[in-house]
Write a protein that holds these residues in place. Sequence first.
Motif, PDB file in Angstrom:
ATOM      1  N   TYR B  52       0.696  -1.188  -0.075  1.00  0.00           N
ATOM      2  CA  TYR B  52      -0.049  -0.057  -0.049  1.00  0.00           C
ATOM      3  C   TYR B  52       0.795   1.092  -0.157  1.00  0.00           C
ATOM      4  CZ  TYR B  52      -3.793  -3.263   1.214  1.00  0.00           C
ATOM      5  OH  TYR B  52      -4.760  -4.380   0.863  1.00  0.00           O
ATOM      6  N   ARG B  53       1.915   1.058   0.726  1.00  0.00           N
ATOM      7  CA  ARG B  53       2.828   2.428   0.723  1.00  0.00           C
ATOM      8  C   ARG B  53       3.395   2.689  -0.599  1.00  0.00           C
ATOM      9  NH1 ARG B  53       5.880   5.668   4.445  1.00  0.00           N
ATOM     10  NH2 ARG B  53       6.934   6.970   3.203  1.00  0.00           N
ATOM     11  N   TYR B  54       3.877   1.518  -1.369  1.00  0.00           N
ATOM     12  CA  TYR B  54       4.612   1.558  -2.575  1.00  0.00           C
ATOM     13  C   TYR B  54       3.689   2.111  -3.640  1.00  0.00           C
ATOM     14  CZ  TYR B  54       6.786  -0.004  -6.994  1.00  0.00           C
ATOM     15  OH  TYR B  54       7.334   0.212  -8.097  1.00  0.00           O
ATOM     16  N   MET B  55       2.405   2.055  -3.335  1.00  0.00           N
ATOM     17  CA  MET B  55       1.386   2.386  -4.293  1.00  0.00           C
ATOM     18  C   MET B  55       1.278   4.130  -4.266  1.00  0.00           C
ATOM     19  SD  MET B  55      -1.757  -0.232  -4.159  1.00  0.00           S
ATOM     20  CE  MET B  55      -2.803   1.015  -4.841  1.00  0.00           C
ATOM     21  N   TYR B  56       1.753   4.724  -3.293  1.00  0.00           N
ATOM     22  CA  TYR B  56       1.856   6.106  -3.179  1.00  0.00           C
ATOM     23  C   TYR B  56       3.372   6.558  -3.098  1.00  0.00           C
ATOM     24  CZ  TYR B  56       1.524   6.393   1.977  1.00  0.00           C
ATOM     25  OH  TYR B  56       1.585   6.061   3.189  1.00  0.00           O
ATOM     26  N   SER B  57       4.117   5.876  -3.512  1.00  0.00           N
ATOM     27  CA  SER B  57       5.718   5.893  -3.483  1.00  0.00           C
ATOM     28  C   SER B  57       5.765   6.634  -4.962  1.00  0.00           C
ATOM     29  CB  SER B  57       6.537   5.049  -2.779  1.00  0.00           C
ATOM     30  OG  SER B  57       6.202   4.651  -1.603  1.00  0.00           O
ATOM     31  N   ARG B  58       7.035   7.437  -5.002  1.00  0.00           N
ATOM     32  CA  ARG B  58       7.456   7.698  -6.486  1.00  0.00           C
ATOM     33  C   ARG B  58       8.203   6.656  -7.056  1.00  0.00           C
ATOM     34  NH1 ARG B  58      12.021  12.462  -7.419  1.00  0.00           N
ATOM     35  NH2 ARG B  58      10.753  13.452  -5.705  1.00  0.00           N
ATOM     36  N   TYR B  59       7.826   6.174  -8.484  1.00  0.00           N
ATOM     37  CA  TYR B  59       8.520   5.311  -9.108  1.00  0.00           C
ATOM     38  C   TYR B  59       9.938   5.608  -9.598  1.00  0.00           C
ATOM     39  CZ  TYR B  59       9.465   2.032 -12.979  1.00  0.00           C
ATOM     40  OH  TYR B  59      10.275   0.928 -13.563  1.00  0.00           O
ATOM     41  N   GLY B  60       9.666   6.860 -10.446  1.00  0.00           N
ATOM     42  CA  GLY B  60      11.042   7.035 -10.960  1.00  0.00           C
ATOM     43  C   GLY B  60      11.135   8.740 -10.823  1.00  0.00           C
ATOM     44  N   ASP B  61      10.504   9.237 -11.999  1.00  0.00           N
ATOM     45  CA  ASP B  61      10.548  10.620 -12.025  1.00  0.00           C
ATOM     46  C   ASP B  61       9.466  11.252 -11.041  1.00  0.00           C
ATOM     47  OD1 ASP B  61      12.030  10.665 -14.031  1.00  0.00           O
ATOM     48  OD2 ASP B  61      10.866  10.660 -15.607  1.00  0.00           O
ATOM     49  N   GLN B  62       9.294  12.435 -10.943  1.00  0.00           N
ATOM     50  CA  GLN B  62       8.598  13.334  -9.872  1.00  0.00           C
ATOM     51  C   GLN B  62       7.161  12.995 -10.504  1.00  0.00           C
ATOM     52  OE1 GLN B  62      10.199  17.248  -9.942  1.00  0.00           O
ATOM     53  NE2 GLN B  62      11.559  16.689  -8.156  1.00  0.00           N
ATOM     54  N   ASN B  63       7.068  12.902 -11.495  1.00  0.00           N
ATOM     55  CA  ASN B  63       5.419  12.770 -11.998  1.00  0.00           C
ATOM     56  C   ASN B  63       4.983  11.185 -12.185  1.00  0.00           C
ATOM     57  OD1 ASN B  63       7.217  12.679 -14.153  1.00  0.00           O
ATOM     58  ND2 ASN B  63       5.425  13.633 -15.651  1.00  0.00           N
ATOM     59  N   GLN B  64       5.823  10.568 -11.483  1.00  0.00           N
ATOM     60  CA  GLN B  64       5.340   9.131 -11.447  1.00  0.00           C
ATOM     61  C   GLN B  64       4.910   8.721 -10.019  1.00  0.00           C
ATOM     62  OE1 GLN B  64       8.903   7.452 -13.517  1.00  0.00           O
ATOM     63  NE2 GLN B  64       7.695   7.712 -15.240  1.00  0.00           N
ATOM     64  N   PRO B  65       4.129   9.456  -9.479  1.00  0.00           N
ATOM     65  CA  PRO B  65       3.788   9.249  -8.057  1.00  0.00           C
ATOM     66  C   PRO B  65       2.862   7.707  -7.813  1.00  0.00           C
ATOM     67  CG  PRO B  65       2.305  10.862  -8.632  1.00  0.00           C
ATOM     68  CD  PRO B  65       3.293  10.397  -9.860  1.00  0.00           C
ATOM     69  N   GLY B  66       3.600   6.802  -8.299  1.00  0.00           N
ATOM     70  CA  GLY B  66       2.887   5.473  -8.075  1.00  0.00           C
ATOM     71  C   GLY B  66       1.620   5.297  -8.764  1.00  0.00           C
ATOM     72  N   GLN B  67       0.472   4.681  -7.947  1.00  0.00           N
ATOM     73  CA  GLN B  67      -0.785   4.611  -8.751  1.00  0.00           C
ATOM     74  C   GLN B  67      -1.355   6.018  -9.059  1.00  0.00           C
ATOM     75  OE1 GLN B  67      -2.389   2.091  -9.687  1.00  0.00           O
ATOM     76  NE2 GLN B  67      -4.473   2.819  -9.994  1.00  0.00           N
TER      77      GLN B  67
END
Lengths: 1045, 498
Positions: B52-67
């Motif tokens: 669940y935390r990962y789902m609102y963590s940044r994936y890579g770039d700033q405009n990739q905030p998870g889900q």
Amino acid sequence: MRIFLLLLLGMFVVCTNLLAQDRTITGRIVDAQGSGVPNASVTIKGTALGTTTATDGAFTLSVPETARTLIVSSVGFQNFEVSILNQSNVTVTLTSVVGSMDEVVVVAYGAQKRESITGSVSTIGSKQLETRVTTNITQALAGAAPGISATSGNGQPGSSAAIRIRGFGSVNASSAPLYVVDGFPYEGFLGDLNTNDIETISLLKDASSTALYGARAANGVVLITTKKGKTAEPRVNIVVSSGFSQRGIPEYDRVGTNDYYPVMWQALKNSLQYPNSGTGLSESAAAAQASATIANQLIYNPYNVPNGSIVGTDGKLNPSATLLYNDFDWFGPLSQNGPRNEVSMSTSAKMNKSDYYISLNYLKDEGFVIRSDYERATARVSLNSQMKSWLRSGINLSGVIVKSNQASGDGGNTIINPFVFARRIGPIYPVRAFSTTGTPVLDAEGNQVYDFGQHAGSINRPQGAFPGRHVIYETLLNQSISNRNSIIARTFLEGKFLRDFTATANVGLDLNNTRGKGFQNRIVGDGVTAGGTSSTSSNEFRTISANQLLNYRRSFGAHDVGVLVGHENQWVNETYFNGNRRGMNLDGNVELINFVTLGGVNGSFDNLRRDAYLSRLNYGYNNKYFAEFSYRRDGSSRFAPESRWGNFYSVGASWFIKRESFLTNVDWLNELKIRAAYGTVGNDALGSYYEYQGLYGLGFNNATEPGALASSLSNNDLTWEVNKTLSLGIDFGLFKNRISGTLEAFDRGSSELLFDVPQGLSAIVTSRTENIGAMSNKGLELQLNADVVRTRDFNWDFQLNATSLKNEITKLPRGQAITSGTKRLAEGKDINAFYLRQWYGVDPDDGAGLYFANPGLTTGFRISKTGDTVVTNPTNARFEYSGSAIPDVFGSFGSSVDFKGVGLSFLLNYQLGGKFYDGNYQGLLSPAYGSSIHADVLKSWQKPGDVTDFPRLDIANAGNFNAQSNRFLIDASYLSIRNIAVSYSFGKNLLSRLKVGQLKFYVSGENLAVISKRKGLNPAESFNGTNSAVYTPNRVLSAGLNVSF
Amino acid sequence: MKKIFAFVIIASFTLVTACKKDFLDTAPTGSADEAALFTSTTNASNVINGIYRYMYSRYGDQNQPGQGGIMLDMDFMGEDLHQSVGTWYTTAGSGTGGWVSQKNDASGWVAFPFRFYYRIIGNANALIVNIDAAAGPEADKKRLKAEALTIRGWAYFNLVQIYGKRYGAGTTNSQLGVSMPLSPLDLKLPRSTVEEVYTQINKDLDDALALFPTASPALNKSHLSLNAARAIKARVALTQQNYTSAASFAKQVIDGNAFSLMDSTQYRSGFNNINNTEWIWGAFVQDDQGDTFGSYFAQISWDGNTSYIRSRPKRINSALYAQIKTSDIRKTMWEPAPTATNFPLPSTAYAREPFMSRKFKTRAIPTIGDVPYIRLAEMYLILAEANANLAGKEAEAKAALFTLAKKRDANYTLSTNTGAALINEILFQRRVEFWGEGFRFFDLKRLNQPLDRTTVPNYVSASVGGVMQIGAPSVDNRWQFAIPISEIQANPNSVQND
């Protein structure tokens, strides 16, 4: 035991009796130029009695009546015997011998005469370092010896250059050499070492010389030995230097202000005319729409014409358009001539039973980017004492304080990195704010404000031009500081017993406490969102090493035998803590207490341990034949209990042919030695300390509930990577050693390679570390020295070194290639072989960028005029090997001339062949609204029929046409002027009147120029031939003074 | 003396040499051992919470905030959410709104959803495989397993929609979907067909639905629950054009009465709080868990103080806006002619543009806010749409639509539309209701409708590189994202999309 003690005592008495002194000899030892040779050893032949010379080469020695001959020796000179029968004053002129076999070389766990070394060792002495004005010692290693390759390092003052010795030992574990400072692996920062404290640097290149370091010596060893007191007369040395840093490599050629609008107009017009879907506009309609709307996309209009008429429908800048202001140089305000000042003082002496060396050093090195610097103070005390005839002890302690302002975001593609922002912002966006009519926007004090998008009336730049951000203003207001306190301590206790045995207990301690401080202001940039943020981090890095060595050394007639056994272990602890707060209260205070809200707090502790048993056997016969065997057993906590121990060994032999009777009369040949060595060493230098364990990373908390995510797959079979080196060398000296050198062949293989094997993005974690595959580095090294002129007043020498290296992956599991980034590892290919999409060229009909099509494609391709199947979507492009980043030959050459005290020297580094993937250039070729663009796009396709290698500018296809491909490879050959120094040493007469031993002035330039295939490119940035937005290397110009008395 | 010396040397030898046998055993503090994590249900809870935390963590770039980032990217691929200039989400380097980078196998925007959902799946797999052996109450085991099964089904559902060709009811759906690891050690599998993937999704959801009723209750709405699993099941069924099932599951959620639709005040409170009565599932973000620039609210809110928000207001399709009734509370979510009076902003540095949005507001500084994943409103719209597609169910469809629409617009009267017109009215409501919540790409794809931005008066063609029209999903291969190059290269069994 008691008998032995009596015996020892007896010997002592006998010796004392021998010391019955009844006459005094004085004298002076000079070199070929007549300069005094300090620290030369003067001993009475057949006894252990002797002294060393003072700074001016003078000595005084009491000798017994029976003494007949003195032996004079000094590092770098041939030994000389002089009769003292009927003489009370002698002057001895020593002949220097480059590459002399009598030279004592620091090797693993001790020192050896060069003649007895079977492995491959290169040495750099303090003389060579004297005029190298480097803040970090690694900068001086580039080109210092054959087989050494180095990156250029980077312009952040104090930063290290990466070093590789004889190619690449590993794929995913470290390929960096082991740094050993005063006997122990050094875990601290290389920038913490005061260059003036360094006596010698030995580079151990093959397994025979490194095997005793076992673990982690797989990539060679850099042995750094600091100075000790050597002269009976206390000696003071002062070194002062002053200079400045500049940018060492120029910026890429980018399109200028007046070309920018027309270029972006083309990019918009072409996207309208050649859309990815549907039917495009006619050329005239596309041109008209582009002229009407280009300013809407670029947003800023620095011209005195309305938005719709900046670029005509002919694609040219409106002839009546003139600039309202001209303030587009973003690098200018970020750059400075950064002053560099250093002062060093040392005092040393060797009393009858103790020696000491004390030094202080202060350095402040400011980078050429504003607010980047490195300020360091070091103090060192080295004290050794012979407490009893059989007991010796000593300590070598250095304390270091560093404060360094860091240029932000180095190497990363972030807005705060000056080399991203200033390079990529379009040339129509001013540094300072102007109104739409071109008048400067002033603040309340009447100063022009920066154009940071948040002043009254401001407009936001487009995305490609970093809206709302301002790298200059942010750099001035923010703080990024790294403070470090380090202690480097070495101590030993050594006892001799049973005549031939020496037992030594060594302890080494490396402590680094680094305190990071980050402040982001609330006016502009990343700190705005949270109203100002402050963070503090603390890294405590502690390494304790201990070893216990037992040495046996004895000569039986012509046989020389040495045995060493020992045990060593190491504890490495790392403690990390970080906290940040947001919401700044009062201006000017950047400490955490001045911020209102807690942002986060984090911390962790890690440790690593190693344990090892080691042994070595040296054998020499008649000073002609030498053999060496070593064996070491290493354990590392990086591996699972069943896999953590590795056994490593080496064998080596050398033959001093010149000492054979059939060569003694060959006058032109002064030295000839051949040697061969083979051995294995291990490598455990993985990225994490716990690579074999299946782990879940903590900290993924969901609101108030704790959380963790899988971070690694377990692998209990993970074990040491093994490095095997075969080395064959020949050392020679010709014509009174006027020409000397070494030719060496090596075959350095690695097996059980530690590999991060990609598992694909569909796996739970995307890679797993495994021991797979094997690799070899085969090469030839040549070192040549020539003393062209060798007279009393005029000396001229020349050095050349060259290395040719062939790397090959010899085995991969199931033969399956592993692709990542620009490289593909496959059997028969080398570690830095580029594997890229294949660029075809530009379609003359529509200017599309074309790639060779992937075989088997059924749709979405074109057939070129020459019948090739090509595609515009890089996803469908064919991959192929496209050369390698490994050069054909690399090395250095240098020369020094000395005429009556005036010296001139230079050192050039070179590389021939090899490819470089210029990613910075690739980025500059893709049009994006607001971003700068490389001047080469002026050669782009513009109309049907144009034949060019630059595709049409097309905002919608920028990614497709400029995708990663072999188009961006460039020849990596370069020539770098690493150092030029001019010096003047004052003559003896003046000096003796001033009562000064040495006085030397010099002017020195480091990293003066790099000649490469493209302006802006730094081919020495990395070993793998790729680049990023790093702090460009600097050029340092300085003048200095070295005085001793 | 000699003896002392000998003693010292020997002592130092033995002292250090006599290392304990476990001298070389070390363990990290930043990570937990795999085996220890699955010994108890308490420890194993870490894994579901990690997801669940990962789902609102940044994936890579700033405009990739998870889900949240995927939701926005999916909406920017449509025509209802757009910006005046090419920037994040619309240019090839920073999103797929320009419809170019989703076919570029090396693009980070192709890797982002792929890796994001598979990382969730991998961790869910570990939990599903290991939880039965853990110590702890049976009800907790059931809950953890049910949550893991639900999230795995949900993740595969997203993956197959993005990387596979659309599901066609009544066909074999033998087109390639995605590979389906079902245990943490399933590696490098070939791609399953779309039909096989949907079969697994439904199996996972059904298994979860069987476990939830006897499982311990979820702590809060960041956890998947019985109702959330039903809601996902309804979504899946709608996408499979299985309208009976879709209507049935949507109705079960509504009838459960665990949630209620927002009133006008709640609707205008910024879509940032998981305690909202309408939310079924969402991210639950503490004030110290935000990523200042890599959060959902750093992209889509109107008031976050980031350069992206200040400079690039998010705008609605002006034609869609025109269709919204003036009495509809949702009409106030956008401002056709913003001024300092009708659209006050935190500072003069914020840009105003026609049709800019005020739907999303940060809950706390810097850009903190909970992310809505599933809301009750969707269940009414699924119920309405499913029934409208079923013979003889139009009355139920209109009734469901009425309940929602009346809540948003007090003047709303029961729809008089029938047939296609009714369905269109429901879809119009969907577009207005879920603007910015990640529905548009998936809706067009499941409905096999082309994308047409030329009908949007305020759409700026140059902002998306001139890509204004995309053919229907059944004829245009751009609706299938490329499989990331790193998957193709590491997994010899994988196959690229055409």
